[in-house]
Design a protein around this motif. Structure first.
Motif, PDB file in Angstrom:
ATOM      1  N   ARG A 184      63.862 136.756  70.034  1.00  0.00           N
ATOM      2  CA  ARG A 184      64.248 138.110  70.419  1.00  0.00           C
ATOM      3  C   ARG A 184      64.327 138.258  71.947  1.00  0.00           C
ATOM      4  O   ARG A 184      65.302 138.795  72.473  1.00  0.00           O
ATOM      5  CB  ARG A 184      63.215 139.080  69.828  1.00  0.00           C
ATOM      6  N   MET A 205      61.218 151.327  69.450  1.00  0.00           N
ATOM      7  CA  MET A 205      62.402 151.293  70.280  1.00  0.00           C
ATOM      8  C   MET A 205      63.042 152.676  70.224  1.00  0.00           C
ATOM      9  O   MET A 205      62.846 153.366  69.234  1.00  0.00           O
ATOM     10  CB  MET A 205      63.378 150.224  69.769  1.00  0.00           C
ATOM     11  N   THR A 224      56.470 139.640  72.224  1.00  0.00           N
ATOM     12  CA  THR A 224      57.248 140.604  71.441  1.00  0.00           C
ATOM     13  C   THR A 224      57.554 141.869  72.229  1.00  0.00           C
ATOM     14  O   THR A 224      58.432 142.626  71.848  1.00  0.00           O
ATOM     15  CB  THR A 224      56.484 141.054  70.173  1.00  0.00           C
ATOM     16  N   CYS A 279      58.625 143.909  75.538  1.00  0.00           N
ATOM     17  CA  CYS A 279      59.218 143.976  76.874  1.00  0.00           C
ATOM     18  C   CYS A 279      58.331 144.778  77.818  1.00  0.00           C
ATOM     19  O   CYS A 279      58.221 144.464  79.006  1.00  0.00           O
ATOM     20  CB  CYS A 279      60.591 144.626  76.829  1.00  0.00           C
TER      21      CYS A 279
HETATM   22 MG   LIG Z   1      60.322 144.590  73.060  1.00  0.00          MG
END
Ligand SMILES: [Mg+2]
Ligand SMILES: [Mg+2]
Lengths: 414, 414
Positions: free
Chosen positions: A93, A181, A206, A208
């Motif tokens: 990811r 998100m 995982t 950000c």
């Molecule tokens: Mg993330």
């Protein structure tokens, strides 16, 4: 109908990265979930649309696995997405997001004038219901703080386990949140975070927000988001997504009367009874002039006709809809309501009406239009007439809700 | 079709407590979610059935809010639940569970012989898909360890927030789990836990496992459960639950031919083409003798008839189904497939077939049976015949899937 005009705008360039490299093993489906169709349209196309309709979002980069790049390009073409570029995703990811962020720095010529985005919003391709209001909050907070992320209350108690699989302790729910998100970053923060992070972060990380904190010293602003931010994870979630989209597609329709007194009376009666089924119907004489705006709305249309002129009206209306909606985002529903004289009992399983609507429906289906017919009989008995009208309304509502391709071309009896 | 016979049994008494006092404010619905209907049957009835079909579960106590006690009793009667008692819930989840646990100690006379349960399973009324295998694991672990609970991997990263709403740190995902339901306790542990805990625990606590640890020193055994343990929380989850139930209702059917050569040929062709739509059809001549077992299975029935005897066959079959299924748990679907001679073009919107099926459907609907008709025409042109058969299969599959009450009584054309 999914569109809501934005009331606030941002005065700095915002771009979006959608990591969509997943292979969907958790859905129990063959197709990766972002490409699963809902009413004939892949989920990711709904998500892209959610960003495209926001005027202040300048560009969207979708990162997909190499084997899905052609598929993604087809989707962009078929559903006429603008603003979107496809880049190859990575093996994780974070690598996919990183590829998307780097691609924002390599703008194509026509975009180069605008330069790099000030803020990058990162979102999941499988959260199609994100709304402009919330994107605005994330973008503003990201610009101010360097990083911002959506949070939600925890749905379950979180517990720590011992290595032997026993309860160690449970967390105090009030202190913790689920990180969801979208997230937003200034372009500088997210680029630096990916430049500085380790291979291990790329492979196993995982979050950000965590990279921004660790490598740029940026404490993200956390903003509680609505339940609509939810993520399509399991096969059952596709049914849930369908039900939400269905609701937005099914709550309204447009009845076209042709102007005859009998048809107008019937249309008014339908409009009245539709209210009881939470459906709102507009009644108009035709699709000419000012009324042609209904053609642009991807509306559900109901053509009310009085025999025998009805089939011609239907054909002309179908032609108008097809001409305007060359690539409808969802299957459009058109229902032909045919008011017949009870003395004319010749209408049969093999008569012109049955055959004509079946043929017209077969042709329309190729253009993503679902055509059904409903026949009812004029009656002077008020009670019988009301019952017939109610039946037409119920059948109409069911056809609009189900959008069943298998039932197109039927002439149902009310 | 939801029933799976258990392969393992427990040799100690197990009872169940279902706290169902919630008022459902998160669903966006008027009705508390445990009472929301799915195919005409309240969600809680599915959950109760999930426990009732497990032979080694002796009794179930449902704790509901005072204003819903009559409703719950009606549900028990209407869906013929046995094993179930209703008690009044408390003002919080823990108070409701506690009331249920205490009620298990006050068994009614006929149950008194069995004495108190050894193990109590606590579950949510809004997790209807729990399976026997997993209940067995929880019951066995509870007996051995005193307490056991279902866990699932975290779906989102969990983060700690600062008091100002910024990211403090994110938790290492591998060390933590979401605590789900069901949970199991020995009767002694759960009773003691509630005897010893404080008012504050009753009002603000969420985790029974935590009470067992704190007040009885019992470290619960944690067992990873399947995704089917998921909880109906939002309105969209009801659509997801419906899709899961739909799948179990729609994957099979029973075609009744009456034995004539033409009908058998058509039934065999339908059986073959249904495979392509993931539907499994059994073909039988009638519902007599050994075949009467299909009546007990709450099957989808397809009666294939050759004109003009067809309506009599349909009526006799309807009578058999109604006689056996006086209170079907879901609306049963019956489809009458009528094979007509193309020379007989008199079949019309007002002919006996149309009127008869409409009347029969109106009567059947009152008994929770949804009746639809499909008419097709004999053809010597092999290609045309195959197309008709495929159309019948597609329409059948759509009718069985949608279970639309508004479309009953229609005679659809294939
Ligand atoms: Mg993330
Ligand atoms: Mg608990």
């Amino acid at each position: 109908s999914l569109h809501r005009p934005g009331q606030r705008s941002v005065d700095f360039p915002v771009s979006v990265v959608l990591p969509a490299g997943g292979t969907g093993e958790r859905t129990g489906l063959q197709t990766p979930k972002q490409f699963c169709p809902v009413f004939g349209r892949p989920l990711i196309s709904y998500t892209v649309q959610a960003f495209e309709r926001v005027s202040w979002i300048k560009s969207i980069v979708v990162a997909v696995a190499k084997e899905n790049m052609d598929l993604m390009k087809e989707i962009i073409q078929r559903f006429q997405h603008r603003k979107v570029r496809v880049v190859q995703g990575g093996s994780t990811r974070h690598r996919s997001i990183c590829n998307g962020v780097l691609a924002l720095g390599e703008q194509e010529e026509q975009e180069a004038a605008e330069g790099e985005p000030k803020v990058v919003i990162i979102h999941d391709a499988v959260r199609p219901f994100v709304e402009e209001d919330f994107l605005f909050k994330i973008a503003m907070a990201a610009k101010e703080q360097g990083a911002a992320g959506a949070i939600r209350p925890l749905v379950s108690t979180v517990i720590a386990t011992t290595s032997e699989g026993f309860l160690d302790h449970s967390l105090e729910r009030a202190r913790y949140r689920a990180s969801e998100m979208p997230q937003g970053f200034t372009y500088d923060v997210i680029r630096q975070a990916y430049q500085r992070c380790t291979e291990s972060d790329f492979d196993f990380g995982t979050e950000c927000l965590h990279l921004a904190l660790q490598y740029c010293g940026t404490n993200a602003k956390l903003i509680e988001g609505p339940p609509t931010l939810w993520k399509v994870t399991y096969k059952r979630d596709l049914a849930a997504a369908e039900s939400i989209i269905k609701e937005s597609l099914c709550s309204s329709g447009c009845v076209i009367t042709g102007g005859s007194a009998q048809a107008v009376t019937l249309a008014d009666a339908l409009q009245k009874s539709a209210g009881a089924l939470d459906m709102e119907l507009d009644v108009i004489p035709d699709l000419l002039g000012d009324h042609s705006r209904y053609l642009l709305k991807e509306c559900n249309f109901i053509q009310v006709s009085v025999n025998p002129s009805g089939l011609l009206e239907l054909e002309s209306m179908l032609a108008d809809v097809e001409a305007t909606n060359r690539a409808p985002l969802h299957p459009l529903v058109i229902i032909w309501v045919c008011l017949s004289d009870p003395e004319e009992l010749s209408v049969s399983g093999k008569t012109p009406e049955f055959a004509a609507i079946a043929d017209a429906a077969a042709a329309a289906k190729l253009r993503n239009i679902l055509l059904y017919g409903i026949q009812l009989y004029q009656s002077k008995d008020a009670e019988r007439w009301e019952r017939s009208v109610m039946r037409v309304t119920e059948i109409t509502s069911a056809l609009i809700r189900e959008r069943s391709p298998a039932l197109v071309g039927q002439l149902l009896q009310a």
